[in-house]
Design an enzyme around this catalytic site. Sequence first.
Site, PDB file in Angstrom:
ATOM      1  N   LYS A 108      -0.302  -4.254  -3.494  1.00 28.29           N
ATOM      2  CA  LYS A 108      -1.625  -3.687  -3.215  1.00 28.29           C
ATOM      3  C   LYS A 108      -1.718  -2.335  -3.915  1.00 28.29           C
ATOM      4  O   LYS A 108      -1.256  -1.325  -3.414  1.00 28.29           O
ATOM      5  CB  LYS A 108      -1.863  -3.516  -1.718  1.00 28.29           C
ATOM      6  CG  LYS A 108      -3.242  -2.925  -1.409  1.00 28.29           C
ATOM      7  CD  LYS A 108      -3.475  -2.814   0.084  1.00 28.29           C
ATOM      8  CE  LYS A 108      -4.881  -2.299   0.355  1.00 28.29           C
ATOM      9  NZ  LYS A 108      -5.056  -0.884  -0.008  1.00 28.29           N
ATOM     10  N   ASP A 144      11.062   4.849  -9.537  1.00 26.30           N
ATOM     11  CA  ASP A 144      10.801   5.379 -10.876  1.00 26.30           C
ATOM     12  C   ASP A 144      11.626   6.625 -11.176  1.00 26.30           C
ATOM     13  O   ASP A 144      12.008   6.869 -12.327  1.00 26.30           O
ATOM     14  CB  ASP A 144       9.312   5.695 -11.041  1.00 26.30           C
ATOM     15  CG  ASP A 144       8.469   4.441 -11.268  1.00 26.30           C
ATOM     16  OD1 ASP A 144       9.046   3.338 -11.245  1.00 26.30           O
ATOM     17  OD2 ASP A 144       7.243   4.569 -11.469  1.00 26.30           O
ATOM     18  N   SER A 189       0.820  -1.202   0.000  1.00 27.92           N
ATOM     19  CA  SER A 189       0.000   0.000   0.000  1.00 27.92           C
ATOM     20  C   SER A 189       0.860   1.260   0.000  1.00 27.92           C
ATOM     21  O   SER A 189       1.581   1.514  -0.955  1.00 27.92           O
ATOM     22  CB  SER A 189      -0.945  -0.063   1.208  1.00 27.92           C
ATOM     23  OG  SER A 189      -1.904   0.946   1.183  1.00 27.92           O
TER      24      SER A 189
END
Length: 410
Positions: free
Chosen positions: A341, A327, A316
């Site tokens: 999740k 990223d 989460s």
Amino acid sequence: MRVKQVFIPILLVLILVVFNRVFFKTFSRANSYFASQSIYSNEVTTPQKLFEKAWRVIDKEYYEPTLNHQNWDRWKEHYHDKIQTEEDAKVAIDTMVASLNEPYTRFMSKKDFDDLATSITSKICGIGVNIYSNSGKIEVFNVIPSTPADLAQLKKGDVILSVDGKDINGKSVSDVAALVRGPENSIVELTILRENKTLIKKIKRKEIKIKNVKSSVLDNHIGYIQIVSFMGGTTANEFVEALENTKNTDSLIIDLRGNTGGLLDNAVFIANLFIPKGEIVEIIYRNGIKKSIDAKPEQQLLDKPLVVLVNEASASASEILSGALKDYNKAKIVGKKTFGKGLVQKVVPLPNKTGLNVTIARYLTPNGTDINKLGIKPDIEVGDDFEFYLGSGKKDVQLEKAKDILAEGF
């Protein structure tokens, strides 16, 4: 044969919930909001109407418009004028929710709301220990310093046999935690087994402030910050304090292992400390409606070599933070693949002080990656999950690898 052990705090039951509040200024609001218990609806209604309200909320709010490719009206027709009691309503709502075949949407009782409020305000009335299940026995994992449990000389490894005279054999960790918690200044009596001796401890419960962020300095030059949970309303402030405590280090390790998630705001705020501009996470609501949460340029930025530790229990909000840092190439991710999740929930109050935790959206990392059921693959995969939590005595190979990476430079 290796026995699987499950570790859980007695201070709170962790909830895999992500809240869609965007700005850091809302943290203090959230804290006072839940502390005053204004999350509860004051409406009181019949069990039949409670079910019907739950049906409408899911029909309107659920992120996937086909509701698992079914005729949602059939549930309202099936239970029409058949629900007489609160238990009838719970069974009907649980059955209806189960048809979605999605693990996070669920009916919430008043106790569930109380647990949620505790998680966000980061305090509870208890004794100050963490417990876990060791081969079916409820065992003390650690004792928080300067708490009632510490003053009563409870120790790691103590096995809890009974609480207030109630045999806890066969009970879950969360059930035992609920028995130990109670009103401030009340007494709880624990019967424990220690080195084949039975001891009785009478302990006065006190308000325990839960720390969600811990920090230290490793090898005199590496800052180490462990985020236990993103759920607390003070987690972002605690992280800033941890940065202050480690400000004289030349590199940083953020440990998200075992962190099952929490408030979206916390993950976004912390990511923004390392990411100067651009999208941190994209939220996709029902019918493809998108909302981008971007970095705020006025945020103070950190520019230290960074390693993030994750494992299969990192979920989460942990994945939102680690995904954004990966990223943007702001950190090396080390450990095991994360939980996966990629869905967002919100809590909708229902009558009779109940509610629904409803999945309202999914999210993508800045590169547009959907990690739901897939997780985030580390840059360097190493180690076994949970060993460092349970005091196995083995070297923490994931942490050692993080140190080696920082020593080598990247």
